[in-house]
Design a protein around this motif. Structure first.
Motif, short mmCIF file in Angstrom:
data_model
loop_
_atom_site.label_atom_id
_atom_site.label_comp_id
_atom_site.label_asym_id
_atom_site.label_seq_id
_atom_site.Cartn_x
_atom_site.Cartn_y
_atom_site.Cartn_z
N THR A 9 0.84 -1.11 -0.04
CA THR A 9 0.06 0.13 0.15
C THR A 9 0.70 1.26 0.13
N ALA A 10 0.28 2.06 -0.67
CA ALA A 10 0.89 3.58 -0.64
C ALA A 10 -0.18 4.81 -0.14
N THR A 11 0.10 5.31 0.50
CA THR A 11 -0.71 6.47 1.20
C THR A 11 -0.13 7.72 0.79
N ILE A 12 -0.87 8.43 -0.16
CA ILE A 12 -0.44 9.84 -0.58
C ILE A 12 -1.06 10.80 -0.36
N THR A 13 -0.45 11.63 0.67
CA THR A 13 -1.29 13.08 1.28
C THR A 13 -1.26 14.13 0.36
N LEU A 14 -2.29 14.53 -0.15
CA LEU A 14 -2.34 15.68 -0.97
C LEU A 14 -2.80 17.02 -0.50
N ASN A 15 -2.27 17.82 -0.19
CA ASN A 15 -3.03 19.20 0.43
C ASN A 15 -3.68 18.83 1.52
N GLY A 16 -3.15 17.87 2.64
CA GLY A 16 -3.69 17.42 3.82
C GLY A 16 -4.82 16.19 3.77
N SER A 17 -5.03 15.77 2.58
CA SER A 17 -5.99 14.80 2.30
C SER A 17 -5.49 13.30 1.70
N GLN A 18 -5.68 12.30 2.24
CA GLN A 18 -5.24 11.12 1.88
C GLN A 18 -5.86 10.55 0.78
N VAL A 19 -4.88 9.86 -0.32
CA VAL A 19 -5.26 9.06 -1.38
C VAL A 19 -4.52 7.63 -1.06
N VAL A 79 -5.18 8.62 -12.44
CA VAL A 79 -6.08 8.74 -13.42
C VAL A 79 -7.45 9.05 -12.45
N TYR A 80 -7.83 10.14 -12.51
CA TYR A 80 -9.32 10.55 -11.90
C TYR A 80 -10.68 10.05 -12.69
N GLU A 81 -10.32 9.88 -13.92
CA GLU A 81 -11.42 9.48 -14.61
C GLU A 81 -11.04 8.73 -15.90
N ASP A 82 -11.88 7.75 -16.37
CA ASP A 82 -11.40 7.05 -17.51
C ASP A 82 -10.48 7.51 -18.56
N SER A 83 -9.40 7.18 -19.09
CA SER A 83 -8.66 7.80 -20.01
C SER A 83 -8.39 6.72 -21.19
N GLN A 84 -8.09 7.63 -22.48
CA GLN A 84 -7.93 6.65 -23.51
C GLN A 84 -6.29 6.89 -23.75
N ASP A 97 -8.96 4.26 -2.39
CA ASP A 97 -9.93 5.25 -1.44
C ASP A 97 -9.31 6.89 -1.82
N GLY A 98 -10.16 7.78 -1.84
CA GLY A 98 -9.78 9.23 -1.80
C GLY A 98 -9.53 9.94 -3.21
N ILE A 99 -10.41 9.01 -4.25
CA ILE A 99 -10.04 9.43 -5.62
C ILE A 99 -11.08 10.99 -5.61
N ASP A 100 -11.75 11.19 -4.77
CA ASP A 100 -12.69 12.24 -4.75
C ASP A 100 -11.54 13.62 -4.34
N VAL A 101 -10.34 13.54 -4.07
CA VAL A 101 -9.48 14.33 -3.84
C VAL A 101 -8.95 14.84 -5.05
N LEU A 102 -8.77 13.75 -5.85
CA LEU A 102 -8.26 14.25 -7.20
C LEU A 102 -9.40 15.12 -8.15
N THR A 103 -10.58 14.30 -7.93
CA THR A 103 -11.81 14.88 -8.86
C THR A 103 -11.94 16.50 -8.44
N GLU A 104 -11.68 16.91 -7.08
CA GLU A 104 -12.04 18.36 -6.51
C GLU A 104 -10.71 19.18 -7.23
N VAL A 105 -9.76 18.61 -7.39
CA VAL A 105 -8.75 19.35 -8.23
C VAL A 105 -8.87 19.59 -9.59
N ALA A 106 -9.59 18.51 -10.08
CA ALA A 106 -9.96 18.62 -11.65
C ALA A 106 -10.85 19.63 -11.74
N GLU A 107 -11.73 19.73 -10.85
CA GLU A 107 -13.22 20.56 -11.12
C GLU A 107 -12.54 22.05 -11.12
N ALA A 108 -11.44 22.15 -10.48
CA ALA A 108 -11.07 23.59 -10.59
C ALA A 108 -9.96 23.96 -11.65
#
Length: 219
Positions: free
Chosen positions: A63-73, A166-171, A184-195
């Motif tokens: 397992t790897a735990t990546i903490t991005l801006n205080g939130s864990q992936v 990858v936060y959404e399916d990519s080709q 766990d924590g893919i929502d951390v990435l989607t929030e970044v993408a939304e910005a």
């Protein structure tokens, strides 16, 4: 050796995709990191102080735990499928290589939706002072949750420290080592993408700066 950023464009699934440091090779060379005999091969480029080369015998982290801006992936590491890549990640994480670094690239196009990290220079050309080959690319797909290695140009042996989430399916063509799955924590990435990106394009620095506070692996 400094990674050269290659601005390449390929046609994938009917869409033109700008791949930045990624590029669709002309040939189908299947270079690998060669863990079949129980050892990994890492080629030194320009040594980075305090980093060195990973051990030749791979460590099977889970397992790897990546903490991005205080939130864990949380990432499940695929040590059986990509042992040398996981071994490199464990080595770099153990030196604190990723801590405090910036995720320098966000792609938000219809076919490429990823956050790219792992470059301490935040330029897209940084690396750990060594390179290694591809693993786990046969039939590879890049659906949401995939964690894979970025590489330089058309060189299949140029994996280093840069990876993409990858936060959404990519080709993408099956040319980038898949070594993990986000559990766990893919929502951390989607929030970044939304910005979006800093310049409003579909490929650039994130508008919301993203820092890896820490990257920790568990054996």
């Amino acid at each position: 050796m400094i990674l050269a950023v290659v601005a390449a464009v390929v046609l994938v699934g009917g869409f033109v995709v700008a791949l930045g440091v990624w590029w669709l090779p002309d040939d189908e060379t299947d270079a690998s990191a060669n863990a079949t005999d129980g050892t990994c091969v890492y080629t030194e480029t320009e040594p980075v102080e305090g980093i060195g080369l990973p051990p030749a015998e791979p460590v099977a982290a889970s397992t790897a735990t990546i903490t991005l801006n205080g939130s864990q992936v949380t990432v499940e590491l695929l040590a059986d499928e990509a042992p040398c890549t996981v071994n490199s990640l464990v080595h770099l994480a153990g030196t604190g290589y990723f801590d405090g670094t910036t995720c320098h690239r966000l792609a938000t196009s219809e076919t490429l939706r990823v956050l790219q990290c792992g470059d301490p220079t935040a330029s897209g050309s940084g690396g750990p002072g060594y390179e290694f080959g591809l693993e786990n690319v046969e039939g590879a797909t890049y659906e949401a949750g995939t964690v894979a290695m970025a590489r330089r140009g058309d060189d299949p042996d140029s994996n280093g420290s840069q990876f993409f989430l990858v936060y959404e399916d990519s080709q993408l063509p099956p040319d980038y080592t898949v070594f993990g799955r986000i559990t766990d924590g893919i929502d951390v990435l989607t929030e970044v993408a939304e910005a979006g990106t800093e310049d409003g394009s579909t490929d650039g620095a994130p508008a919301e700066p993203v820092t890896i506070d820490s990257l920790v692996t568990e054996l």
